[in-house]
Design an enzyme around this catalytic site. Structure first.
Site, PDB file in Angstrom:
ATOM      1  N   SER A  96      -3.417  -9.198   3.268  1.00  0.00           N
ATOM      2  CA  SER A  96      -2.110  -9.807   3.939  1.00  0.00           C
ATOM      3  C   SER A  96      -1.977  -9.362   5.600  1.00  0.00           C
ATOM      4  O   SER A  96      -1.883  -8.136   5.719  1.00  0.00           O
ATOM      5  CB  SER A  96      -1.077  -9.498   3.328  1.00  0.00           C
ATOM      6  OG  SER A  96      -1.228  -9.820   1.940  1.00  0.00           O
ATOM      7  N   LYS A 171       2.114 -16.012   4.094  1.00  0.00           N
ATOM      8  CA  LYS A 171       1.940 -15.118   2.919  1.00  0.00           C
ATOM      9  C   LYS A 171       3.096 -13.999   3.209  1.00  0.00           C
ATOM     10  O   LYS A 171       3.750 -13.344   2.241  1.00  0.00           O
ATOM     11  CB  LYS A 171       0.538 -14.037   3.116  1.00  0.00           C
ATOM     12  CG  LYS A 171       0.554 -12.992   2.479  1.00  0.00           C
ATOM     13  CD  LYS A 171       0.524 -13.030   0.679  1.00  0.00           C
ATOM     14  CE  LYS A 171       0.687 -11.673   0.183  1.00  0.00           C
ATOM     15  NZ  LYS A 171       1.111 -11.806  -1.230  1.00  0.00           N
ATOM     16  N   LYS A 240       4.916  -2.987   4.702  1.00  0.00           N
ATOM     17  CA  LYS A 240       3.832  -3.749   6.112  1.00  0.00           C
ATOM     18  C   LYS A 240       4.184  -4.981   5.836  1.00  0.00           C
ATOM     19  O   LYS A 240       4.479  -5.752   7.175  1.00  0.00           O
ATOM     20  CB  LYS A 240       2.521  -3.253   5.677  1.00  0.00           C
ATOM     21  CG  LYS A 240       1.273  -3.949   6.326  1.00  0.00           C
ATOM     22  CD  LYS A 240       0.117  -4.570   5.732  1.00  0.00           C
ATOM     23  CE  LYS A 240       0.419  -5.275   4.590  1.00  0.00           C
ATOM     24  NZ  LYS A 240      -0.895  -6.103   3.987  1.00  0.00           N
TER      25      LYS A 240
HETATM   26  P1  NAD Z   1      -5.805  -1.153  -2.108  1.00  0.00           P
HETATM   27  O1  NAD Z   1      -5.052   0.022  -1.225  1.00  0.00           O
HETATM   28  O2  NAD Z   1      -5.691  -0.857  -3.517  1.00  0.00           O
HETATM   29  O3  NAD Z   1      -7.272  -1.324  -1.492  1.00  0.00           O
HETATM   30  C1  NAD Z   1      -7.753  -1.323  -0.112  1.00  0.00           C
HETATM   31  C2  NAD Z   1      -8.962  -0.975  -0.214  1.00  0.00           C
HETATM   32  O4  NAD Z   1      -9.647  -0.822   1.006  1.00  0.00           O
HETATM   33  C3  NAD Z   1      -9.043   0.558  -0.694  1.00  0.00           C
HETATM   34  O5  NAD Z   1     -10.308   0.673  -1.886  1.00  0.00           O
HETATM   35  C4  NAD Z   1      -9.791   1.350   0.539  1.00  0.00           C
HETATM   36  O6  NAD Z   1     -10.558   2.440   0.199  1.00  0.00           O
HETATM   37  C5  NAD Z   1     -10.246   0.147   1.161  1.00  0.00           C
HETATM   38  N1  NAD Z   1     -10.433   0.629   2.704  1.00  0.00           N
HETATM   39  C6  NAD Z   1      -9.343   1.303   3.645  1.00  0.00           C
HETATM   40  N2  NAD Z   1      -9.921   1.265   4.840  1.00  0.00           N
HETATM   41  C7  NAD Z   1     -11.086   0.719   4.726  1.00  0.00           C
HETATM   42  C8  NAD Z   1     -12.161   0.793   5.765  1.00  0.00           C
HETATM   43  N3  NAD Z   1     -11.882   1.015   7.130  1.00  0.00           N
HETATM   44  N4  NAD Z   1     -13.278   0.064   5.352  1.00  0.00           N
HETATM   45  C9  NAD Z   1     -13.758  -0.039   3.979  1.00  0.00           C
HETATM   46  N5  NAD Z   1     -12.904  -0.096   3.173  1.00  0.00           N
HETATM   47  C10 NAD Z   1     -11.260   0.484   3.478  1.00  0.00           C
HETATM   48  O7  NAD Z   1      -4.969  -2.494  -1.458  1.00  0.00           O
HETATM   49  P2  NAD Z   1      -4.761  -3.792  -2.312  1.00  0.00           P
HETATM   50  O8  NAD Z   1      -3.563  -3.748  -3.097  1.00  0.00           O
HETATM   51  O9  NAD Z   1      -6.272  -4.006  -2.851  1.00  0.00           O
HETATM   52  O10 NAD Z   1      -4.304  -4.710  -1.344  1.00  0.00           O
HETATM   53  C11 NAD Z   1      -5.368  -5.323  -0.191  1.00  0.00           C
HETATM   54  C12 NAD Z   1      -4.708  -6.434   0.474  1.00  0.00           C
HETATM   55  O11 NAD Z   1      -4.010  -7.399  -0.542  1.00  0.00           O
HETATM   56  C13 NAD Z   1      -3.766  -5.665   1.452  1.00  0.00           C
HETATM   57  O12 NAD Z   1      -3.475  -6.505   2.565  1.00  0.00           O
HETATM   58  C14 NAD Z   1      -2.219  -6.400   0.471  1.00  0.00           C
HETATM   59  O13 NAD Z   1      -1.192  -6.509   1.188  1.00  0.00           O
HETATM   60  C15 NAD Z   1      -2.785  -7.413  -0.098  1.00  0.00           C
HETATM   61  N6  NAD Z   1      -2.252  -7.997  -1.357  1.00  0.00           N
HETATM   62  C16 NAD Z   1      -2.192  -6.975  -2.539  1.00  0.00           C
HETATM   63  C17 NAD Z   1      -1.523  -7.488  -3.574  1.00  0.00           C
HETATM   64  C18 NAD Z   1      -1.720  -6.592  -4.893  1.00  0.00           C
HETATM   65  O14 NAD Z   1      -0.893  -6.950  -5.610  1.00  0.00           O
HETATM   66  N7  NAD Z   1      -2.262  -5.372  -4.705  1.00  0.00           N
HETATM   67  C19 NAD Z   1      -1.527  -8.823  -3.831  1.00  0.00           C
HETATM   68  C20 NAD Z   1      -1.429  -9.803  -2.661  1.00  0.00           C
HETATM   69  C21 NAD Z   1      -2.074  -9.294  -1.683  1.00  0.00           C
END
Ligand code: NAD
Length: 304
Positions: A96, A171, A240
């Site tokens: 997102s 989104k 965010k």
């Molecule tokens: P999360 O924090 O669980 O996972 C993020 C991952 O990215 C982690 O494993 C972290 O180690 C990795 N990461 C961070 N910096 C990095 C880098 N520089 N290089 C490589 N890997 C890196 O987050 P999430 O819940 O999986 O969400 C991911 C995205 O999806 C976000 O933008 C969030 O807003 C969006 N989103 C989340 C949900 C939800 O229900 N969790 C739903 C829809 C959208």
């Protein structure tokens, strides 16, 4: 199609699993090398030590990362995606993100003959596991066509929103509506609890009535009244997203007083509760303000 997948968190792990299950050859990378190794082994994927390694030999590179700033860092730089991705490849940015940042990144990619589309998702961890996410897709129509079979492994409803960046705007606005629905629902439960209504009964009545929304259906009993607060979507990520939605409002000179108040309340919960909380813990700030804890309200408890 060979796919590089970067960002194996709450969403990235089950989404990469869906791609592996659909038979795609995967190279996976996360900033956490232990996580990368565990997930690569579980999915029969190649573990990549850097973003460039995940991109090398890929036809398509997926990012599922916390923010646009992280995506930019992963794309650029000597060991970044753009250093490894072959010309003609496609980047599918599923985080997102911020529409304006996404447009800038798409321009940078185009200079390297790489096409970037934004394809953020809705549905959370449960629908990521079942491959039934809603996927919003912005960008070049032919590039979205190319990505479609792969997107269909992760979602069952692909909504084309317009040019690159438009899916990220959509989104953020979806999450604004979701965040507002959560807050107003919790306020109603608190008012009702202090009046003497049973919050669990209230959730049932709302779900059979016109007050129903995604939070009343899928969050209040499951994560708030249960006191589990473990939906899998972080409070920091919600704040965010609300910032992104307000940024779109500013950029379009759209008055958004409800959205501003909504963001201020969610940001207040982030300050109050500290980092790393689930977004459903937002209810604790509303409870603090009301002096009533929802799980205890049915027993007549009345303190925060
Ligand atoms: P999360 O924090 O669980 O996972 C993020 C991952 O990215 C982690 O494993 C972290 O180690 C990795 N990461 C961070 N910096 C990095 C880098 N520089 N290089 C490589 N890997 C890196 O987050 P999430 O819940 O999986 O969400 C991911 C995205 O999806 C976000 O933008 C969030 O807003 C969006 N989103 C989340 C949900 C939800 O229900 N969790 C739903 C829809 C959208």
């Amino acid at each position: 199609m060979r796919i590089g997948f970067i960002g194996l968190g709450a969403m990235g792990e089950p989404m990469a699993a869906r791609l592996a299950g659909a038979g795609y050859a995967l190279a996976v990378h996360d900033a956490d090398p232990v996580r990368t190794a565990r997930i690569a082994a579980a999915l029969g994927a190649r573990a990549a030590a850097t973003p460039a390694e995940a991109a090398a030999d890929s036809d398509c590179l997926v990012t599922m990362l916390p923010s646009s700033a992280v995506v930019a860092a992963v794309l650029e730089g000597p060991a970044g995606v753009l250093a490894g991705l072959p010309p003609g490849a496609l980047i599918v940015e599923m985080s997102s993100g911020v529409p304006e940042e996404t447009r800038k990144l798409a321009g940078l990619c185009a200079e390297k003959s790489v096409t970037l589309i934004d394809a953020p998702v809705s549905g959370g961890v449960p629908r990521a596991r079942t491959g039934t996410l809603t996927i919003m897709a912005g960008g070049d129509a032919a590039a979205i066509d190319r990505a479609e079979p792969m997107l269909n492994a992760m979602g069952n409803a692909i909504q084309r929103t317009g040019p690159v960046g438009s899916a990220h705007a959509m989104k953020a606005l979806n999450n604004l509506v979701s965040a507002g629905g959560f807050l107003i629902g919790i306020e109603a439960l608190l008012i009702g609890a202090r009046f003497g209504l049973d919050p669990a009964l209230m959730v049932d009545v709302l779900n059979a009535s016109t007050g129903m929304n995604n939070s009343t259906q899928k969050k209040f009993r499951q994560f708030v009244l249960s006191r589990r607060f473990d939906s899998g979507f972080g409070l920091d990520l919600m704040v965010k997203d609300l910032g992104i939605a307000l940024g779109v409002a500013d950029a379009t000179a759209t008055p958004a007083p409800f959205a501003s108040l909504c963001r201020a309340l969610w940001a207040g919960a982030q300050v109050h509760l500290g980092p790393g909380q689930d977004h459903t813990a937002m209810a604790k700030l509303s409870e603090l303000m009301a002096g009533t804890i929802l799980a205890d309200a049915a027993d007549g408890a009345d303190e925060a």
